[in-house]
Design a protein around this motif. Structure first.
Motif, PDB file in Angstrom:
ATOM      1  N   CYS A   4      26.633  -9.156  33.827  1.00  0.00           N
ATOM      2  CA  CYS A   4      27.606  -9.586  33.322  1.00  0.00           C
ATOM      3  C   CYS A   4      28.718  -8.829  32.574  1.00  0.00           C
ATOM      4  N   SER A   8      32.581  -8.569  33.776  1.00  0.00           N
ATOM      5  CA  SER A   8      33.710  -8.568  32.540  1.00  0.00           C
ATOM      6  C   SER A   8      34.557  -7.409  32.621  1.00  0.00           C
ATOM      7  N   ARG A 178      28.426  -9.849  27.739  1.00  0.00           N
ATOM      8  CA  ARG A 178      29.033  -9.270  28.795  1.00  0.00           C
ATOM      9  C   ARG A 178      29.863  -8.040  28.344  1.00  0.00           C
ATOM     10  N   ARG A 283      33.176 -16.533  35.455  1.00  0.00           N
ATOM     11  CA  ARG A 283      32.148 -15.140  35.558  1.00  0.00           C
ATOM     12  C   ARG A 283      30.953 -15.619  34.553  1.00  0.00           C
ATOM     13  N   PRO A 284      29.931 -14.995  34.877  1.00  0.00           N
ATOM     14  CA  PRO A 284      28.825 -15.159  33.922  1.00  0.00           C
ATOM     15  C   PRO A 284      28.706 -14.602  32.476  1.00  0.00           C
ATOM     16  N   GLU A 285      28.481 -15.470  31.534  1.00  0.00           N
ATOM     17  CA  GLU A 285      28.907 -15.185  30.141  1.00  0.00           C
ATOM     18  C   GLU A 285      27.547 -14.226  29.834  1.00  0.00           C
ATOM     19  N   SER A 286      26.102 -14.428  30.318  1.00  0.00           N
ATOM     20  CA  SER A 286      25.361 -13.719  30.317  1.00  0.00           C
ATOM     21  C   SER A 286      24.602 -13.530  31.633  1.00  0.00           C
ATOM     22  N   CYS A 287      23.851 -12.532  31.573  1.00  0.00           N
ATOM     23  CA  CYS A 287      23.016 -12.348  33.088  1.00  0.00           C
ATOM     24  C   CYS A 287      22.072 -13.299  33.258  1.00  0.00           C
TER      25      CYS A 287
END
Length: 313
Positions: A4, A8, A178, A283-287
């Motif tokens: 993430c 970012s 991220r 996009r992913p806010e966390s993995c």
């Protein structure tokens, strides 16, 4: 490996206005492993962790666990623990320290008073006193919340400690995985993202002189997110770096648009228009999380107010 934080960074996602919000930070040393919800998933008594969460709710106090960088052996429940409390609102910034063998003493604190900036119960209950050492550099390293915090945060904390930074601690959670590695600097409460050791040292040297580095700054935890973005925008526009020179004195509106009034200790005021946007592409806010469009704080207008307008605001 795509994480993430790499996504970012590659998308150049802005970080201003993304700091965790807390007028006061209460930090308790707890060795050993941390779970994703560290107050109730660590070697700290989970009943105590839940009670601390409940006591802090709605007071402006944020409770977090800290540990020294390196191996995380737990020496046992009788070990002496370091405790800190810091109030971050300009005009009444302070950092007090204490030690305890009985962390349940923290439940005797007046959390509402701490959130309002009164340290007296901390000093009376824990025999606390003003911290006279170096500023605290709190690096998020909790890999159970997000792997980026472990992959990037732990090496940063170790490098800072090995290079002689006395005030460095690992901390359980600062939000914004991220933007790892993430960092909170006390007493002033400014958070940083995508931190590197040389930049952190510059930040800490500046803090010792009562100055704030804006580059890489996520905002001051004393303010809500629109206020964080507005205050940083005024710093950039004016070149003001004195730590307690600016305050967010008024916020009008609601998501997705606010008008934030920022005041200088010399009497100047600014009106800052902040808009909440969506970070695109998704996009992913966390993995490991699903793709999303995290909220971002965009400053769309900034103007200095006349004396008459400032008095009327």
């Amino acid at each position: 490996m795509s994480t993430c934080s790499t996504v970012s960074r590659d998308l150049d996602e802005p970080i201003a206005g993304t700091a965790a919000t807390a007028t006061t930070w209460l930090l308790l040393e707890q060795s050993g492993p941390w779970g994703a919800k560290a107050l109730t998933q660590s070697h700290l008594d989970p009943a105590l962790g839940r009670a601390l969460e409940e006591a802090a709710q709605g007071t402006g106090v944020r409770v977090a666990l800290i540990r020294r960088p390196g191996r995380h052996a737990d020496c046992g429940t009788s070990a002496e623990r370091q405790v800190y409390v810091a109030h971050t609102v300009p005009g009444n910034v302070w950092l007090h320290a204490a030690t305890t063998h009985a962390p349940q003493q923290l439940l005797d604190l007046d959390f509402a008073a701490l959130g309002m900036g009164d340290p007296h119960t901390f000093d009376s209950v824990l025999q606390g006193r003003p911290h006279t050492g170096d500023p605290l550099a709190l690096v998020c390293t909790n890999g159970k919340r997000d792997r980026c915090c472990a992959l990037l945060g732990r090496p940063l904390a170790a490098e800072l400690a090995e290079s002689g930074v006395d005030g460095v601690w690992e901390v359980t959670h600062l939000g914004g995985h991220r933007f790892s590695p993430t960092l909170l600097v006390l007493p002033y409460g400014y958070a940083y993202g995508r931190a590197q050791a040389h930049a952190v040292k510059e930040v800490l040297h500046s803090v010792q002189d009562g100055r704030i580095v804006v580059h890489g700054c996520r905002g001051n935890s004393a303010w809500e997110r629109p206020g964080q973005a507005a205050e940083l925008a005024v710093r950039r526009a004016t070149g003001e770096d004195a730590a307690e020179a600016l305050s967010v004195v008024r916020t009008d509106g609601a998501a997705p648009r606010w008008e934030v009034t920022v005041a200088h200790v010399d009497g100047r005021h600014w009106r800052v228009h902040v808009a909440q946007g969506a970070s695109l592409p998704p996009r992913p806010e966390s993995c490991g999380s699903v793709l999303g469009s995290p909220a971002r704080m965009d400053v769309v207008a900034l103007r200095e107010l006349t004396v008459t307008a400032a008095l009327a605001s």
